[in-house]
Design a protein around this motif. Structure first.
Motif, PDB file in Angstrom:
ATOM      1  N   ILE A   1       0.849  -1.185   0.000  1.00 22.12           N
ATOM      2  CA  ILE A   1       0.000   0.000   0.000  1.00 22.12           C
ATOM      3  C   ILE A   1       0.887   1.238   0.000  1.00 22.12           C
ATOM      4  CG2 ILE A   1      -1.866   1.238   1.139  1.00 22.12           C
ATOM      5  CD1 ILE A   1      -2.715  -1.520   0.274  1.00 22.12           C
ATOM      6  N   LEU A   2       0.795   2.023  -1.062  1.00 14.88           N
ATOM      7  CA  LEU A   2       1.517   3.292  -1.130  1.00 14.88           C
ATOM      8  C   LEU A   2       0.540   4.387  -0.723  1.00 14.88           C
ATOM      9  CD1 LEU A   2       3.463   2.812  -4.492  1.00 14.88           C
ATOM     10  CD2 LEU A   2       4.229   2.317  -2.159  1.00 14.88           C
ATOM     11  N   GLU A   3       0.585   4.748   0.557  1.00 14.39           N
ATOM     12  CA  GLU A   3      -0.344   5.750   1.045  1.00 14.39           C
ATOM     13  C   GLU A   3       0.119   7.138   0.640  1.00 14.39           C
ATOM     14  OE1 GLU A   3      -2.752   7.047   5.117  1.00 14.39           O
ATOM     15  OE2 GLU A   3      -1.070   5.651   5.247  1.00 14.39           O
ATOM     16  N   GLY A   4      -0.833   7.944   0.175  1.00 13.17           N
ATOM     17  CA  GLY A   4      -0.527   9.300  -0.232  1.00 13.17           C
ATOM     18  C   GLY A   4      -1.482  10.284   0.410  1.00 13.17           C
ATOM     19  N   TYR A   5      -1.296  11.540   0.055  1.00 14.98           N
ATOM     20  CA  TYR A   5      -2.089  12.606   0.655  1.00 14.98           C
ATOM     21  C   TYR A   5      -2.265  13.719  -0.360  1.00 14.98           C
ATOM     22  CZ  TYR A   5      -2.678  17.017   3.195  1.00 14.98           C
ATOM     23  OH  TYR A   5      -3.110  18.248   3.607  1.00 14.98           O
ATOM     24  N   GLY A   6      -3.450  14.281  -0.380  1.00 16.76           N
ATOM     25  CA  GLY A   6      -3.692  15.406  -1.264  1.00 16.76           C
ATOM     26  C   GLY A   6      -5.077  15.972  -1.045  1.00 16.76           C
ATOM     27  N   LEU A   7      -5.366  17.038  -1.743  1.00 12.92           N
ATOM     28  CA  LEU A   7      -6.652  17.709  -1.641  1.00 12.92           C
ATOM     29  C   LEU A   7      -7.116  18.072  -3.044  1.00 12.92           C
ATOM     30  CD1 LEU A   7      -4.469  19.161   0.605  1.00 12.92           C
ATOM     31  CD2 LEU A   7      -6.663  19.767   1.587  1.00 12.92           C
TER      32      LEU A   7
ATOM     33  N   THR B   1      -0.356  15.516  -3.084  1.00 14.50           N
ATOM     34  CA  THR B   1       0.688  16.397  -2.563  1.00 14.50           C
ATOM     35  C   THR B   1       1.924  15.563  -2.261  1.00 14.50           C
ATOM     36  OG1 THR B   1      -0.826  18.019  -1.611  1.00 14.50           O
ATOM     37  CG2 THR B   1       1.338  17.845  -0.589  1.00 14.50           C
ATOM     38  N   SER B   2       1.695  14.362  -1.739  1.00 12.21           N
ATOM     39  CA  SER B   2       2.790  13.460  -1.406  1.00 12.21           C
ATOM     40  C   SER B   2       2.321  12.021  -1.580  1.00 12.21           C
ATOM     41  CB  SER B   2       3.252  13.685   0.039  1.00 12.21           C
ATOM     42  OG  SER B   2       2.198  13.374   0.944  1.00 12.21           O
ATOM     43  N   VAL B   3       3.274  11.113  -1.752  1.00 11.65           N
ATOM     44  CA  VAL B   3       2.938   9.690  -1.831  1.00 11.65           C
ATOM     45  C   VAL B   3       4.191   8.887  -1.516  1.00 11.65           C
ATOM     46  CG1 VAL B   3       3.454   9.456  -4.305  1.00 11.65           C
ATOM     47  CG2 VAL B   3       1.811   7.904  -3.238  1.00 11.65           C
ATOM     48  N   ASN B   4       3.994   7.757  -0.858  1.00  5.80           N
ATOM     49  CA  ASN B   4       5.133   6.887  -0.574  1.00  5.80           C
ATOM     50  C   ASN B   4       5.722   6.320  -1.860  1.00  5.80           C
ATOM     51  OD1 ASN B   4       5.982   6.098   2.326  1.00  5.80           O
ATOM     52  ND2 ASN B   4       3.757   6.385   2.486  1.00  5.80           N
TER      53      ASN B   4
ATOM     54  N   ILE C   1       5.381   3.006   6.237  1.00  9.40           N
ATOM     55  CA  ILE C   1       3.988   2.789   6.615  1.00  9.40           C
ATOM     56  C   ILE C   1       3.631   3.678   7.811  1.00  9.40           C
ATOM     57  CG2 ILE C   1       2.379   1.077   7.548  1.00  9.40           C
ATOM     58  CD1 ILE C   1       3.818  -1.003   5.835  1.00  9.40           C
ATOM     59  N   GLY C   2       2.472   4.303   7.732  1.00 10.56           N
ATOM     60  CA  GLY C   2       2.056   5.252   8.757  1.00 10.56           C
ATOM     61  C   GLY C   2       2.302   6.689   8.343  1.00 10.56           C
ATOM     62  N   THR C   3       3.076   6.883   7.261  1.00 14.96           N
ATOM     63  CA  THR C   3       3.279   8.217   6.699  1.00 14.96           C
ATOM     64  C   THR C   3       2.574   8.294   5.348  1.00 14.96           C
ATOM     65  OG1 THR C   3       5.238   7.848   5.296  1.00 14.96           O
ATOM     66  CG2 THR C   3       5.604   8.081   7.674  1.00 14.96           C
ATOM     67  N   VAL C   4       2.517   9.504   4.797  1.00 13.18           N
ATOM     68  CA  VAL C   4       1.948   9.675   3.457  1.00 13.18           C
ATOM     69  C   VAL C   4       3.044   9.996   2.449  1.00 13.18           C
ATOM     70  CG1 VAL C   4      -0.333  10.330   4.266  1.00 13.18           C
ATOM     71  CG2 VAL C   4       1.396  12.110   3.962  1.00 13.18           C
TER      72      VAL C   4
ATOM     73  N   ILE D   1       6.099  12.668   5.330  1.00 15.30           N
ATOM     74  CA  ILE D   1       5.081  13.456   6.026  1.00 15.30           C
ATOM     75  C   ILE D   1       4.118  12.541   6.768  1.00 15.30           C
ATOM     76  CG2 ILE D   1       3.197  15.120   5.693  1.00 15.30           C
ATOM     77  CD1 ILE D   1       4.682  15.809   2.979  1.00 15.30           C
ATOM     78  N   THR D   2       3.728  12.942   7.963  1.00 14.60           N
ATOM     79  CA  THR D   2       2.694  12.249   8.729  1.00 14.60           C
ATOM     80  C   THR D   2       1.536  13.221   8.959  1.00 14.60           C
ATOM     81  OG1 THR D   2       4.296  10.830   9.853  1.00 14.60           O
ATOM     82  CG2 THR D   2       2.146  11.076  10.898  1.00 14.60           C
ATOM     83  N   ILE D   3       0.311  12.740   8.727  1.00 16.07           N
ATOM     84  CA  ILE D   3      -0.885  13.559   8.925  1.00 16.07           C
ATOM     85  C   ILE D   3      -1.515  13.191  10.263  1.00 16.07           C
ATOM     86  CG2 ILE D   3      -3.144  14.211   8.013  1.00 16.07           C
ATOM     87  CD1 ILE D   3      -0.840  15.045   6.229  1.00 16.07           C
ATOM     88  N   ASN D   4      -1.820  14.194  11.064  1.00 17.05           N
ATOM     89  CA  ASN D   4      -2.405  13.954  12.385  1.00 17.05           C
ATOM     90  C   ASN D   4      -3.894  14.282  12.463  1.00 17.05           C
ATOM     91  OD1 ASN D   4       0.150  13.224  13.346  1.00 17.05           O
ATOM     92  ND2 ASN D   4       0.664  15.352  13.800  1.00 17.05           N
ATOM     93  N   GLY D   5      -4.446  14.864  11.406  1.00 16.40           N
ATOM     94  CA  GLY D   5      -5.876  15.172  11.412  1.00 16.40           C
ATOM     95  C   GLY D   5      -6.152  16.575  10.923  1.00 16.40           C
TER      96      GLY D   5
END
Length: 629
Positions: free
Chosen positions: A394-400, A407-410, A417-420, A479-483
Motif C-alpha cells: 500500500i503506497l499511502e498518499g495525501y492530497g486535496l 501532494t505526497s505519496v510513498n 507505513i504510517g506516513t503519506v 510526512i505524517t498527517i495527524n488530522g
C-alpha cells in the motif's frame, strides 16, 4: 514534444523544515492536457491505451492510442459545432466509464473547461454549480439525471433577475456522444487544432467543486500546467509502477473526485492500459478479468476487504487460522523495517500463512495486483502492515482537491507505513507555526472560482497554500498527517485531541461502519457509532447469535459488549485524557443519500452533530457526574 527524461532520483531535500521534492522537468507553456495525450499517441500510436468492458460477460475490447485520439477529436469537433466558445464550461454528471474519460479529453481538446458533478449531488448543489461556473452544457448518465439538471437550470433562471444563458442537457443513455459527434461533421479539423494550439499551461483545464464537509462547495480551478505537468512528471516519479507498458489500472472510484481524476491522467501519460468499471457490484469479477497491476482505493474499501475476509473465515479453526495469519502478516511487515529483518521462525510462519490465507486475499484484487495507492483519508499503520505482509504494498498518499490529488505519496523504493510519503515531484511542504501543513509548487491551484475572499484566506502572505491538516515532517522528508485542523477537539480540560486516530482504529472492527468522535468543550471524549449492515449477519452467525436488524443490534447486550471491547482496544493508542469514555450506537448509517457522507466517503462532521444533537446532549447529560478530565 520533449523526450522522456530519466526517472527522478534521490530523496526529497529537507532544509529548514521544508520537505522539497526534485522536479523532473519544469512544464513548458505548451504543456496542456491535449498535449499530454498527443505525446502519448506520438510515442506509441498502435499501443493499447484503454480497454473497454463489453456487454459479453467480463470480456474487454482494446482501444489503441491512435483510435482514442480520433474519438476525442470527433467529440471535440462536435462541441465546437454546438457553438461552445473557448473557455466556456461543460459538466459531466456520470459514473466512471470510458465515456467519462472520452468527454473529459474532448472538452479540453476543444479549449473548453470541464466541471464534474457527482451523480449524488442534490438539485440545489447542481443549481449552485451551474450558476457559479456558468455551465453551458451538461452530459448526464441517464435521462432521470438529465431531468434533475433541467429542473436545477430552470430554478437558476427563475432566481436570477437578469437573463442567463440556456443550459443544454444530454444523457449518455439517449445517445449523447452520437448527438455531439454529429454536430461536428462540418467542423474542419484545422478549426479544432487552432482551438487546441491556442491553449496554454496557465489556462483552466477544470473547475472541481469541493465535496467539503462544511459550507457551500468552492470551485477549485485546476490549470493545464498543474494537470499535465504533474501527470508527465508523475509517471517518471514512480516509473516501475506507472510508466511501464505492462502497467494496468482499473478505475472504480468516481472520476468527479480529483483522486481518481488524476490517476486517469497518470494512466494516459504513461505507457500502460486504463480500464473503467462503474458498478462496485461487479468489482471483484472485473478485477479478476481486467487484472490490474495496481489499484487505487480509499481506506474504507481496504478496511472492508479485511473485514469481509475475517467474516468469511466464519468461526472455529478457520477463524483462528485467519486471525493468526493476519497477526503474522503485521509482525512480518514490521520486521521488514528493522535492521535484523524477520526471524527464521517468522519467515516460516509467513510462508505457511501465505499458502493458507494470503493467496486468497491477493486473488481478490486480481492476478497481477502488487500495489494499491491509498488516499482520501488516513489508512492507519495496522492496515498498511497487514497488506504488505499479505503481499500487496500500500503506497499511502495525501492530497486535496486544491492540489489535484497528490501532494505526497510513498515510494515503491521506500515505503514508510504510517506516513503519506514525501512531496511528489514539483511540490514542497513545510510546517506552519501552529503545526498546519503548508504546500507550494507545481500541484497547487491558483484560485477559487469567483471567490477572491476564500482564495486570500487559503494562502499565507508568502504564497503557500494552507492545507487545513495538522502533521509533521521527519528528517527524510516523509510526512505524517495527524488530522484536520478544524476537526481538532479541545476538551473542557484543555486537552487537544485529533479524532482521526480514534476513528480509524474503531472502524477496524467488523461491526462498525462509521465513527464520529466528539467532545469539543466537553469534560471527556465520546463517540457516535454506526453498524455495518453488510457485515452484521455474518458476525451474528459467527458468534452464535440469532438474526436481527441493525435497530435490534444497536441495543443487543452481546453487540454492545463487543463494541465495548473494541473501544478499549482503540483507547490503547492514546492517553487516558484522549480516550473514548462513552459511545452511542445509532440506528442509521452515515451515507451520501442522507447527506451525512461526502462523495469521497468523508463524514460531514457538522451535519452529523446537528442531526444527532439530542443524542450528543444525552451522552453528556447522563454522564456529567461520571468521567472527568
Amino acid at each position: 514534444m520533449p523526450q522522456a527524461t530519466a526517472p527522478v532520483a534521490g530523496s526529497p531535500s529537507v532544509v529548514d523544515g521544508v520537505s522539497a521534492s526534485p522536479l523532473a522537468k519544469e512544464p513548458e507553456p505548451t504543456w496542456t492536457i491535449p498535449w499530454l495525450l498527443a505525446d502519448r499517441i506520438a510515442r506509441a500510436p498502435g499501443s493499447t491505451i484503454i480497454e473497454r468492458k463489453t456487454g459479453l460477460g467480463h470480456s474487454w475490447s482494446t482501444v489503441t492510442a491512435r483510435s482514442f485520439g480520433e474519438d476525442v477529436a470527433r467529440v471535440a469537433s462536435g462541441l465546437v459545432g454546438m457553438g461552445l466558445e473557448p473557455g466556456q464550461c461543460v459538466s459531466i454528471m456520470a459514473h466512471t466509464s470510458y465515456e467519462w474519460t472520452l468527454l473529459d479529453m474532448a472538452i479540453a481538446r476543444a479549449g473548453l473547461i470541464s466541471v464534474p458533478i457527482y451523480e449524488t449531488d442534490s438539485a440545489s448543489q447542481v443549481q449552485w454549480i451551474l450558476t457559479d461556473a456558468d455551465v453551458r452544457l451538461v452530459i448526464t448518465e441517464s435521462a432521470a439525471l438529465a431531468e434533475l439538471v433541467r429542473g436545477a437550470a430552470e430554478a437558476r433562471a427563475a432566481s436570477n433577475s437578469s437573463d442567463v444563458p440556456e443550459v443544454r442537457v444530454l444523457s449518455l443513455d439517449r445517445d449523447a456522444i452520437t448527438t455531439i459527434s454529429a454536430a461536428g461533421r462540418t467542423v474542419p479539423r484545422t478549426v479544432l487544432d487552432e482551438r487546441t494550439d491556442a491553449l496554454r499551461g496557465e489556462d483552466v483545464y477544470s473547475i472541481v467543486y469541493t465535496s467539503g464537509t462544511t459550507g457551500r462547495p468552492k470551485g477549485v480551478e485546476i490549470t493545464h500546467r498543474m494537470a499535465a505537468g504533474l501527470g508527465w512528471n508523475g509517471v517518471r516519479w514512480l516509473p516501475d509502477l506507472l510508466l511501464a507498458p505492462s502497467t494496468r489500472l482499473l478505475l472504480f472510484l468516481p472520476l468527479a473526485h480529483s483522486y481518481a481524476r488524476f490517476l486517469q491522467i497518470l494512466a494516459l501519460a504513461g505507457n500502460g492500459v486504463l480500464g473503467h468499471t462503474p458498478d462496485v457490484a461487479t468489482l471483484l469479477p472485473d478485477l479478476a478479468a481486467f487484472a490490474p497491476t495496481y489499484i487505487l482505493a480509499v481506506p474504507r474499501v481496504l478496511e472492508k476487504i479485511y473485514n469481509a475476509a475475517d467474516a468469511k473465515a466464519g468461526s472455529g479453526v478457520k477463524l483462528k487460522t485467519f486471525r493468526w495469519a493476519a497477526k503474522v502478516a503485521i509482525e512480518y511487515s514490521r520486521a521488514l523495517d528493522t535492521s535484523e529483518g524477520p526471524s527464521p521462525r517468522l519467515v516460516a510462519a509467513h510462508a505457511l500463512a501465505d499458502r493458507l490465507v494470503y493467496r486468497t486475499i491477493r486473488a481478490l484484487l486480481g492476478p497481477n495486483a502488487r500495489y494499491a495507492i491509498s488516499g482520501g483519508g488516513p489508512l492507519g499503520p495496522r492496515l498498511g502492515h497487514f497488506y504488505r505482509g499479505v503481499g500487496i504494498i500500500i503506497l499511502e498518499g495525501y492530497g486535496l482537491t486544491e492540489t489535484i490529488g497528490p501532494t505526497s505519496v510513498n515510494l515503491d523504493t521506500l515505503n514508510k507505513i504510517g506516513t503519506v510519503g514525501p512531496p511528489v515531484c514539483g511540490n514542497s511542504v513545510r510546517m506552519g507555526a501552529d503545526g498546519e501543513l503548508e504546500v507550494t509548487g507545481l500541484g497547487v491551484f491558483p484560485r477559487y472560482h469567483n471567490n477572491p475572499e476564500a482564495t486570500a484566506e487559503a494562502f499565507t502572505s508568502d504564497g503557500w497554500f494552507r492545507t487545513g491538516d495538522m502533521g509533521s515532517i521527519d528528517s527524510d522528508g516523509w510526512i505524517t498527517i495527524n488530522g484536520r485542523k478544524k476537526e481538532l477537539i479541545v476538551t473542557a480540560g484543555g486537552k487537544n485531541v485529533a479524532p482521526a486516530v480514534l476513528e480509524d482504529r474503531l472502524r477496524g472492527h467488523p461491526l462498525v461502519s462509521q465513527v464520529l468522535v466528539i467532545g469539543d468543550g466537553e469534560p471527556f471524549i465520546s463517540a457516535l457509532v454506526t453498524l455495518d449492515a453488510e457485515m452484521l449477519p455474518g458476525w451474528l452467525h459467527n458468534h452464535g447469535l440469532p438474526e436481527m436488524s441493525v435497530v435490534e443490534a444497536s441495543t443487543n447486550p452481546q453487540v454492545l459488549a463487543a463494541l465495548d471491547r473494541a473501544v478499549a482496544r482503540t483507547n490503547r493508542a492514546v492517553s487516558r485524557a484522549e480516550s473514548i469514555r462513552a459511545f452511542r450506537v445509532l440506528t442509521n448509517d452515515f451515507t451520501q443519500a442522507n447527506g451525512l457522507l461526502t462523495p469521497s466517503l468523508k463524514v460531514k462532521r457538522n451535519q452529523v452533530m446537528k442531526e444527532y444533537a439530542g443524542t450528543i446532549a444525552d451522552i453528556y447529560a447522563s454522564t456529567r457526574k461520571g468521567p472527568q478530565e
